[in-house]
Design a protein around this motif. Structure first.
Motif, short mmCIF file in Angstrom:
data_model
loop_
_atom_site.label_atom_id
_atom_site.label_comp_id
_atom_site.label_asym_id
_atom_site.label_seq_id
_atom_site.Cartn_x
_atom_site.Cartn_y
_atom_site.Cartn_z
N LEU A 117 8.80 75.91 58.73
CA LEU A 117 8.59 77.06 58.62
C LEU A 117 8.90 78.80 59.33
CD1 LEU A 117 5.90 75.13 61.66
CD2 LEU A 117 5.66 76.03 58.54
N ASN A 118 10.27 78.15 59.51
CA ASN A 118 11.15 79.09 59.78
C ASN A 118 11.33 80.06 58.29
OD1 ASN A 118 10.86 79.74 63.05
ND2 ASN A 118 13.60 78.67 62.74
N THR A 119 11.19 79.29 57.57
CA THR A 119 11.98 79.65 56.49
C THR A 119 10.52 80.15 55.44
OG1 THR A 119 13.68 78.44 55.85
CG2 THR A 119 12.98 79.47 53.92
N LEU A 120 9.87 79.85 55.44
CA LEU A 120 8.38 80.18 55.28
C LEU A 120 8.24 81.09 55.73
CD1 LEU A 120 6.17 78.88 53.61
CD2 LEU A 120 5.06 78.74 55.48
N GLU A 121 8.22 81.30 57.14
CA GLU A 121 7.87 83.21 58.01
C GLU A 121 8.95 83.75 57.55
OE1 GLU A 121 7.56 82.54 61.56
OE2 GLU A 121 6.00 80.46 61.21
N PHE A 122 10.29 83.60 57.35
CA PHE A 122 11.19 85.01 56.62
C PHE A 122 11.39 85.39 55.27
CE2 PHE A 122 15.01 86.90 56.49
CZ PHE A 122 15.36 86.80 57.26
N VAL A 150 11.36 78.91 48.96
CA VAL A 150 11.31 78.57 50.26
C VAL A 150 11.50 76.56 49.17
CG1 VAL A 150 9.72 77.71 51.74
CG2 VAL A 150 9.52 79.46 50.76
N ARG A 151 10.43 76.33 48.07
CA ARG A 151 11.06 74.95 48.44
C ARG A 151 12.90 74.43 47.84
NH1 ARG A 151 13.57 73.26 44.22
NH2 ARG A 151 13.01 75.38 42.94
N ALA A 152 13.18 75.18 47.31
CA ALA A 152 14.59 74.90 47.23
C ALA A 152 15.18 75.05 48.35
CB ALA A 152 15.45 76.35 45.73
N LEU A 153 15.67 75.90 49.36
CA LEU A 153 16.08 76.02 50.75
C LEU A 153 15.77 74.23 51.12
CD1 LEU A 153 15.82 79.89 50.61
CD2 LEU A 153 17.63 78.66 50.13
N TYR A 209 17.32 87.83 53.94
CA TYR A 209 17.93 85.85 54.07
C TYR A 209 18.74 85.04 54.06
CZ TYR A 209 16.57 81.48 54.06
OH TYR A 209 16.74 79.69 53.87
N PHE A 210 19.72 85.73 52.86
CA PHE A 210 20.99 85.61 51.97
C PHE A 210 21.87 85.57 52.70
CE2 PHE A 210 18.05 83.89 48.86
CZ PHE A 210 17.91 82.84 48.88
N ASP A 211 21.77 87.11 53.49
CA ASP A 211 22.88 87.80 54.54
C ASP A 211 22.79 87.31 55.63
OD1 ASP A 211 24.92 89.76 54.26
OD2 ASP A 211 23.46 91.29 55.47
N ALA A 212 21.74 86.90 56.43
CA ALA A 212 21.36 85.90 57.49
C ALA A 212 22.08 84.44 57.84
CB ALA A 212 20.09 85.80 58.08
#
Ligand code: ATP
Length: 213
Positions: free
Chosen positions: A113-118, A143-146, A173-176
């Motif tokens: 859910l975090n990735t989804l929200e991000f 999101v699916r790939a991650l 996102y990727f920087d984080a």
């Protein structure tokens, strides 16, 4: 010394008589953010698909985190791939799609859910994938790939068709997530330069140059 994430050793990939990759060798350290550059047809997608084990080499070896990628099925658990082609089912909602892929990895809903929200996809969670715009579908694909928190992330043209706000979201996102290994095939130099340390250029299936940004 950093662990080697990707070791491509003398790899050739032929489609019929045409060699899309010609005796390529390259090494990418764990934690590197790499831009894969080159003109249309240079072989970028082919290389990403090989590293992701979606296609097999005609010759040569691909080692991922030290193991032969084509002899160890478990290695896919460590790889996330986004290609031009969406892996999402049109008839299913974003949520249903993500749960389907999450189940394959034994991942629970609350874990992604975090990735989804991000990536700003929580608003679209219950919308059928067929109703999403191109950019939203791309975000859902990412999101699916991650979803299984892969250590090696392979992105084929992630910025194409996205508005600049969404590109910024992706970069952030990727920087984080520094520490992961990232390979981005892209024509959008403006965006990859914000993330990548090193560029690798392909020309007609051969490595033409490597450089530091
Ligand atoms: P682009 O920037 O246009 O996405 P690319 O650098 O990703 O290009 P690839 O898609 O890897 O290039 O293609 C490399 C070469 O292999 C091209 O000549 C392409 O036509 C050919 N090719 C790719 N996939 C196949 C396939 N499935 N069957 C036959 N030829 C293919």
């Amino acid at each position: 010394m950093a662990e080697t994430a990707v070791d491509v050793i003398d790899v050739t990939k032929r489609y019929g008589y045409m060699a899309a990759l010609k005796s390529i060798s390259l090494c990418i350290d764990s934690g590197d953010f790499i831009a894969l550059l080159g003109h249309n047809g240079a072989g970028k997608t082919t290389l990403l698909k090989l590293i992701a084990t979606h296609i097999t080499p005609s010759a040569g070896t691909v080692r991922i985190f030290g193991v032969d990628a084509f002899r160890d099925n478990g290695i896919r658990r460590k790889i996330g791939l986004v290609t031009h082609v969406s892996f999402l089912y049109n008839e299913l909602t974003v949520r249903e799609n993500l749960l389907f892929y999450a189940n394959q990895f034994g991942i629970r809903e609350e874990e992604f859910l975090n990735t989804l929200e991000f990536l700003g996809m929580d608003r679209w969670y219950n919308v059928r994938t067929m109703e999403l715009s191109h950019g939203l579908r791309k975000r859902a694909d990412i999101v699916r790939a991650l979803i299984h928190d892969p250590d090696l992330i392979l992105l084929d043209e992630p910025f194409s068709g996205l508005d600049s706000e969404t590109c910024e979201v992706l970069v952030n996102y990727f920087d984080a997530h520094r520490g992961k290994t990232l390979i981005i095939a892209s024509h959008s130099l403006e965006w990859v330069k914000k993330l990548c340390d090193r560029g690798i250029e392909l020309h007609r299936g051969e490595l033409s140059r490597e450089f530091v940004f």
